[in-house]
Design a protein around this motif. Sequence first.
Motif, mmCIF file in Angstrom:
data_model
loop_
_atom_site.group_PDB
_atom_site.id
_atom_site.type_symbol
_atom_site.label_atom_id
_atom_site.label_comp_id
_atom_site.label_asym_id
_atom_site.label_seq_id
_atom_site.Cartn_x
_atom_site.Cartn_y
_atom_site.Cartn_z
ATOM 1 N N SER A 180 -43.415 11.267 -108.948
ATOM 2 C CA SER A 180 -43.827 12.620 -108.568
ATOM 3 C C SER A 180 -45.184 12.962 -109.189
ATOM 4 N N TYR A 181 -45.470 12.443 -110.389
ATOM 5 C CA TYR A 181 -46.754 12.719 -111.028
ATOM 6 C C TYR A 181 -47.896 12.054 -110.263
ATOM 7 N N ILE A 193 -52.708 17.979 -114.877
ATOM 8 C CA ILE A 193 -53.245 17.332 -113.669
ATOM 9 C C ILE A 193 -54.108 18.306 -112.882
ATOM 10 N N GLY A 194 -53.613 19.545 -112.724
ATOM 11 C CA GLY A 194 -54.374 20.550 -111.986
ATOM 12 C C GLY A 194 -55.724 20.829 -112.622
ATOM 13 N N ASN A 225 -57.199 17.676 -102.589
ATOM 14 C CA ASN A 225 -57.392 19.097 -102.316
ATOM 15 C C ASN A 225 -58.653 19.619 -103.011
ATOM 16 N N GLU A 232 -52.396 14.596 -104.403
ATOM 17 C CA GLU A 232 -52.520 15.865 -103.676
ATOM 18 C C GLU A 232 -53.595 16.759 -104.292
ATOM 19 N N ASP A 233 -53.538 16.925 -105.611
ATOM 20 C CA ASP A 233 -54.517 17.796 -106.277
ATOM 21 C C ASP A 233 -55.919 17.213 -106.191
ATOM 22 N N ARG A 283 -48.058 18.591 -115.175
ATOM 23 C CA ARG A 283 -48.528 19.155 -113.901
ATOM 24 C C ARG A 283 -49.692 20.123 -114.123
ATOM 25 N N SER A 284 -49.612 20.910 -115.171
ATOM 26 C CA SER A 284 -50.721 21.813 -115.487
ATOM 27 C C SER A 284 -51.960 21.017 -115.872
ATOM 28 N N GLN A 310 -47.917 11.347 -107.067
ATOM 29 C CA GLN A 310 -48.096 12.092 -105.828
ATOM 30 C C GLN A 310 -48.854 13.394 -106.064
ATOM 31 N N GLU A 311 -48.538 14.053 -107.170
ATOM 32 C CA GLU A 311 -49.225 15.310 -107.476
ATOM 33 C C GLU A 311 -50.702 15.070 -107.778
#
Length: 499
Positions: A349-350, A327-328, A360, A356-357, A324-325, A352-353
């Motif tokens: 979930s990955y 991906i951001g 955004n 989203e990121d 997650r870090s 989807q993240e």
Amino acid sequence: MNIPIVRIVTVIAGLLIGFGITWGLFFLLKDRESTEPVRTNNPEEVSSDDENVETESTSNSELNEPLVIPDDVTKLEIPQDRFDQKHAIATWVVSLDEDQILNWLEQSTQAEWNVSTSFRSEFQAALVQRLSQSSPEQALEFAAARIEPVRSALGSIVFFEWATIDRDEAIAYAKTAPPLSMLDRSWVLHSILQSQVGLTLEQQKEIARELGDEAYAITFYFQSLLTTKIEDPKKIWYEIVDLAIPDNFQHIDTLEFVAKAWIDEAGLEIFDKISASFTDKSLLEWVAIRVLWDLAQVEGQTEEVFDYTLNLHDDFPRKGFILRSMIGRWARADYKAVLNRAETLPPSSYRQEMIEDGYNEKARIEPKQTLENLDSLPPGLLERVSQTAIRELTKKSPTDAVDVVLQIEDEKLKRELATGLAYTWMNKDLEATKNWILNLPTGEPLRDALLAPLANSLTETDPRLAFEIALQQSLQQSGDNLRGHEASIVRRMQKLTLS
């Protein structure tokens, strides 16, 4: 213990480099002085060039005059420039005998000598370094009489110089020296080990054992690897991973450094062996986070590191956090690549993240285009992405943000975005925001929705207007019964009026 040691190493290295340069300059100047040009004895043969030679010769003869060193340090002419100060100190100290050094050291402790702390420190360090070469016991006596951190800084210089000249003698003295307490053992041991080049770990352990702290040799070994070119990372890795103490986070920097050297040499797949070699889960966790994060920042290999991490076993320590870090960070660097990669992943979930990121970040970089194409956003992202876009567009161009908001047909979404616009704009230009809201047509739903946040923002700068706006809106919407938000503003206005 680690932080003071690093500071000591820094002090020693800085001093050695500084004095090396300045002494070199000093001897270079002396060499120049010895190459004086030959002058003619016939006055009639003196040309303009000869006049220049005469000027240079006069200057050189002035330089050849004996250096006058005052007994009183307050008589020293201290240059203003920091580099010139270092040069001057080196020039003075190199010409002193032992008695003069001791005399100057004593004078340097006097508060009446009005010099900067940095100059006093460099001055004392140079004197102590010189004295350590001929009389280390006297140098140590001066250092030990100081208070921290001067005591350990000067003491480290003494033992570094002493052990460089005679290691056995320095160790013998350190074992029995009355001025040294147990608290001094760390910097004494570090300085002696630092002075020795090319020792094996076993030899370092032997020195540390003599001074009562064999375990520190391992710590020193780990730290020394950070300044070494790793010739055989595989061999070094298996050596240090066995030496690493569980939960000892002083070792993480070295473990990360050597692991990355091995990966650079053998490829990312070698991280499988690196991971398997750990017996301590906490060390594996932190090394994995730092290594994979850092590798993912290297241009051109982000996607490879992401794919490798994604394919790790689900029970790999902190896999979700690392991904997650990653991906951001990846989205901030290249949101298009993140969105493209997300399209190829199965639902998770990955994935989807990433979506989203990615969107955004696109809204942050291309806010106007995002707001003009809200219908193209994936389901569930409208609120978050549109709010990001309106904030960023308002920061760049409030008028463009107003135009876009007013064109939105969905009244609920228009009101939400207008509120976000108003709060962002008010932080930048409250007067312009106020004028825009109050100039909206009376009875316009958007105007009524924005009066409350406007009144709240005006409470400190224009409380009377804030009161009028809040009261007007409340009476229009609820008769004589004020709602909570407006009532709060009315009460604050009443207090201001009473005061």
